[in-house]
Design an enzyme around this catalytic site. Structure first.
Site, PDB file in Angstrom:
ATOM      1  N   HIS A   1      -9.119  -3.738  -1.855  1.00 53.36           N
ATOM      2  CA  HIS A   1      -8.351  -3.137  -1.220  1.00 53.36           C
ATOM      3  C   HIS A   1      -7.864  -1.389  -0.926  1.00 53.36           C
ATOM      4  O   HIS A   1      -8.539  -1.314   0.007  1.00 53.36           O
ATOM      5  CB  HIS A   1      -6.587  -3.430  -2.084  1.00 53.36           C
ATOM      6  N   GLU A   2      -8.937  -1.085  -2.255  1.00 56.81           N
ATOM      7  CA  GLU A   2      -8.929  -0.047  -2.425  1.00 56.81           C
ATOM      8  C   GLU A   2     -10.566   0.839  -1.661  1.00 56.81           C
ATOM      9  O   GLU A   2     -10.892   1.587  -1.505  1.00 56.81           O
ATOM     10  CB  GLU A   2      -8.585   0.579  -3.904  1.00 56.81           C
TER      11      GLU A   2
ATOM     12  N   HIS B   1     -10.697   1.203   1.469  1.00 58.52           N
ATOM     13  CA  HIS B   1      -9.683   2.418   1.913  1.00 58.52           C
ATOM     14  C   HIS B   1     -10.284   3.876   2.409  1.00 58.52           C
ATOM     15  O   HIS B   1     -10.506   4.513   2.707  1.00 58.52           O
ATOM     16  CB  HIS B   1      -8.440   3.491   0.864  1.00 58.52           C
TER      17      HIS B   1
ATOM     18  N   CYS C   1       0.974  -1.021  -0.353  1.00 59.15           N
ATOM     19  CA  CYS C   1       0.060  -0.145  -0.375  1.00 59.15           C
ATOM     20  C   CYS C   1       0.878   1.164  -0.236  1.00 59.15           C
ATOM     21  O   CYS C   1       1.714   1.597   0.267  1.00 59.15           O
ATOM     22  CB  CYS C   1      -0.784   0.018   1.377  1.00 59.15           C
TER      23      CYS C   1
END
Ligand code: NI
Length: 177
Positions: free
Chosen positions: A141-142, A145, A99
């Site tokens: 993953h995005e 966030h 990341c």
């Protein structure tokens, strides 16, 4: 404009981001331009708006095929706004992630193997895709966030979390996101 990427420990990375309400605005265009510039500058695979300190549900991602890491499938360049994820099976898969907000490290993270994602492009047009594998991993993953979740929070086996040079002394690694 290239913007500084917040690093783990900054409380802004732990906040839940708000949906975009207006598309086609100069503000949204400027945000996306800054995100693209920043991701390109850092050779990233993806970037979420909160990583540059903007608490909106906007992510970008994309990976071109690269002979230096042949086991990574290409992912089309995508702008995904107000995303919704729906797993297409219970099946999980573990894989290494990095990341831009946790630079120089990798961790072994479980993710849903197959999922559908839907959301809006920068013009406000709705779209959806069914994806699996690395593409599905990058999206999860995005989108994490946007909910204030960083990948180290998802690692189950903390012996598989460390610095790139120690974990992979002789390997060129795929981009962080
Ligand atoms: Ni990230």
């Amino acid at each position: 404009m290239i913007r500084p990427v917040l690093r783990m420990g900054d409380p802004r990375l732990l906040q839940k981001s708000a949906p975009v309400k207006a598309f086609g605005t100069p503000e949204l265009q400027e945000l996306l331009a800054d995100m693209r510039d920043t991701m390109a500058h850092l050779n990233g695979a993806g970037l979420a708006a909160p990583q540059i300190g903007v608490g909106l549900r906007v992510v970008i991602f994309g990976v071109t095929s690269n002979p230096r890491y042949p086991d990574i499938e290409p992912v089309p360049d995508t702008v995904l706004i107000n995303p919704k994820l729906t797993p297409l099976s219970e099946e999980e898969e573990e894989g290494w992630e990095g990341c831009l907000s946790v630079p120089g490290m990798r961790g072994w993270v479980p993710r849903f193997k197959r999922l559908r994602y839907s959301g809006f492009d920068e013009a406000g047009k709705k779209f959806q895709r069914d994806v699996e594998g690395f593409h599905a991993r990058v999206v999860q993953h995005e989108v994490d966030h946007l909910d204030g979740v960083l990948y180290p929070m998802r690692i189950r086996d903390m012996t598989k979390f460390g610095f790139n040079e120690e974990l992979f002394p002789d390997r060129e690694l795929p981009p962080e996101d």
